[in-house]
Design a protein around this motif. Structure first.
Motif, mmCIF file in Angstrom:
data_model
loop_
_atom_site.group_PDB
_atom_site.id
_atom_site.type_symbol
_atom_site.label_atom_id
_atom_site.label_comp_id
_atom_site.label_asym_id
_atom_site.label_seq_id
_atom_site.Cartn_x
_atom_site.Cartn_y
_atom_site.Cartn_z
ATOM 1 N N ARG A 9 8.195 -28.381 -5.984
ATOM 2 C CA ARG A 9 8.148 -27.414 -7.083
ATOM 3 C C ARG A 9 6.823 -27.616 -7.823
ATOM 4 O O ARG A 9 6.359 -28.755 -8.000
ATOM 5 C CB ARG A 9 9.322 -27.655 -8.041
ATOM 6 C CG ARG A 9 9.337 -26.691 -9.196
ATOM 7 C CD ARG A 9 10.452 -26.977 -10.186
ATOM 8 N NE ARG A 9 10.346 -26.116 -11.353
ATOM 9 C CZ ARG A 9 10.890 -26.362 -12.534
ATOM 10 N NH1 ARG A 9 11.627 -27.460 -12.689
ATOM 11 N NH2 ARG A 9 10.725 -25.538 -13.528
ATOM 12 N N LEU A 20 9.706 -20.704 -22.090
ATOM 13 C CA LEU A 20 9.907 -19.264 -21.877
ATOM 14 C C LEU A 20 10.396 -18.992 -20.456
ATOM 15 O O LEU A 20 9.955 -19.657 -19.506
ATOM 16 C CB LEU A 20 8.583 -18.502 -22.076
ATOM 17 C CG LEU A 20 7.855 -18.702 -23.396
ATOM 18 C CD1 LEU A 20 6.576 -17.855 -23.422
ATOM 19 C CD2 LEU A 20 8.759 -18.337 -24.584
ATOM 20 N N PHE A 21 11.295 -18.006 -20.305
ATOM 21 C CA PHE A 21 11.651 -17.541 -18.961
ATOM 22 C C PHE A 21 10.382 -16.986 -18.306
ATOM 23 O O PHE A 21 9.672 -16.164 -18.902
ATOM 24 C CB PHE A 21 12.699 -16.428 -19.040
ATOM 25 C CG PHE A 21 14.071 -16.912 -19.381
ATOM 26 C CD1 PHE A 21 14.893 -17.451 -18.399
ATOM 27 C CD2 PHE A 21 14.562 -16.811 -20.679
ATOM 28 C CE1 PHE A 21 16.178 -17.901 -18.708
ATOM 29 C CE2 PHE A 21 15.842 -17.250 -20.997
ATOM 30 C CZ PHE A 21 16.656 -17.798 -20.007
ATOM 31 N N THR A 22 10.124 -17.404 -17.080
ATOM 32 C CA THR A 22 8.851 -17.073 -16.442
ATOM 33 C C THR A 22 9.007 -16.095 -15.295
ATOM 34 O O THR A 22 8.374 -15.037 -15.282
ATOM 35 C CB THR A 22 8.166 -18.361 -15.934
ATOM 36 O OG1 THR A 22 8.221 -19.348 -16.945
ATOM 37 C CG2 THR A 22 6.724 -18.084 -15.565
ATOM 38 N N GLU A 88 9.044 -17.332 -7.441
ATOM 39 C CA GLU A 88 10.175 -17.679 -8.316
ATOM 40 C C GLU A 88 11.162 -16.519 -8.344
ATOM 41 O O GLU A 88 10.790 -15.369 -8.066
ATOM 42 C CB GLU A 88 9.630 -17.987 -9.729
ATOM 43 C CG GLU A 88 10.671 -18.364 -10.782
ATOM 44 C CD GLU A 88 11.555 -19.537 -10.368
ATOM 45 O OE1 GLU A 88 12.373 -19.355 -9.441
ATOM 46 O OE2 GLU A 88 11.445 -20.616 -10.988
ATOM 47 N N ARG A 115 20.937 -18.667 -15.592
ATOM 48 C CA ARG A 115 19.933 -19.601 -15.060
ATOM 49 C C ARG A 115 20.403 -20.329 -13.798
ATOM 50 O O ARG A 115 19.588 -20.656 -12.948
ATOM 51 C CB ARG A 115 19.556 -20.653 -16.114
ATOM 52 C CG ARG A 115 18.772 -20.101 -17.282
ATOM 53 C CD ARG A 115 18.394 -21.235 -18.238
ATOM 54 N NE ARG A 115 17.532 -22.196 -17.599
ATOM 55 C CZ ARG A 115 17.545 -23.505 -17.851
ATOM 56 N NH1 ARG A 115 18.380 -24.008 -18.732
ATOM 57 N NH2 ARG A 115 16.720 -24.306 -17.221
HETATM 58 O O1 2PG Z 1 11.612 -19.612 -16.176
HETATM 59 C C1 2PG Z 1 11.679 -19.718 -14.941
HETATM 60 O O2 2PG Z 1 11.118 -18.934 -14.151
HETATM 61 C C2 2PG Z 1 12.495 -20.851 -14.343
HETATM 62 C C3 2PG Z 1 11.668 -22.006 -13.885
HETATM 63 O O3 2PG Z 1 10.821 -22.500 -14.856
HETATM 64 O O4 2PG Z 1 13.384 -21.275 -15.343
HETATM 65 P P1 2PG Z 1 14.847 -21.836 -15.117
HETATM 66 O O5 2PG Z 1 14.723 -23.290 -14.850
HETATM 67 O O6 2PG Z 1 15.489 -21.545 -16.436
HETATM 68 O O7 2PG Z 1 15.500 -21.048 -14.014
#
Ligand code: 2PG
Length: 205
Positions: A9, A20-22, A88, A115
């Motif tokens: 990762r 922040l959600f990415t 992602e 999530r």
């Molecule tokens: O924000 C995102 O794209 C992902 C990874 O950073 O977040 P999460 O771990 O909440 O799925």
């Protein structure tokens, strides 16, 4: 026994740091993230790992992580394939929102479901199942053939695209994948058998 598959990762991103959600937003690594990616490369170099090919997403945080690892093992020029299939999970309308603000608005449980659940889509985005539906065929048709030829393959990608891949490799059930968390810049080394089943798995922490 056939080849080796190394999953990593990306290192910490600017939006990981800001909570922040990415999703598909193309944000850069932080200084810490660059360091994590270099450290992952150093760990692999210390084991004498060299790669035959590398795969990454079309997002810069994964590409830069990939490049740091290749540079660290002395293979900065190695052939690298970039594909959207490894991106992602698309977080849809949540992208750019603060995760704590989202918890305050929709509740802790709903945000956790978005999530980490297997089949619940965040608003306008992909569930982990949707993400797996693009990651797994790409793995099967493009990446796995290299491993089965005995090659050592690097995949530098994202928390949820790798969760989807690991779910399939490890045979996790939907209720088990909820608990699967991947650290940034932590190499996961799989050896595959000739029949494509997993011979061994090692997490380099
Ligand atoms: O924000 C995102 O794209 C992902 C990874 O950073 O977040 P999460 O771990 O909440 O799925």
């Amino acid at each position: 026994m056939s080849g080796t598959l190394v999953l990593v990762r990306h290192g910490q991103s600017e939006w990981n740091l800001k909570n922040l959600f990415t999703g598909w937003r193309d944000v850069d690594l932080t200084e810490k993230g660059h360091g994590e990616a270099k450290a992952a490369g150093a760990l692999l170099k210390a084991r004498g790992t060299t790669f035959d090919i590398a795969f990454t997403s079309v997002l810069m945080r994964a590409q830069k992580t990939c490049q740091h690892i290749l540079d660290a093992v002395g293979q900065g020029e190695l052939k690298t394939e970039r594909d959207l299939a490894l991106n992602e999970r698309d977080y849809g309308d949540l992208a750019g929102l603060n995760k704590d603000d989202a918890r305050a608005k929709w509740g802790e449980e709903q945000v956790h479901i978005w999530r980490r659940s297997y089949d619940v889509q965040p608003p306008g985005g992909e569930s982990l199942r949707d993400t797996g539906a693009r990651v797994w065929p790409y793995y099967m048709h493009v990446i796995q053939p290299h491993v089965l030829r005995g090659e050592t393959v690097l995949v530098a990608a994202h928390g949820n695209s790798l969760r989807a891949l690991i779910m399939a490799l490890d045979g996790l059930k939907p209720e088990e994948v909820v608990k699967l968390e991947l650290g940034t810049g932590v190499p996961i080394v799989y050896r595959l058998n000739a029949d494509s089943t997993v011979a061994s798995k090692e997490i380099l922490e």
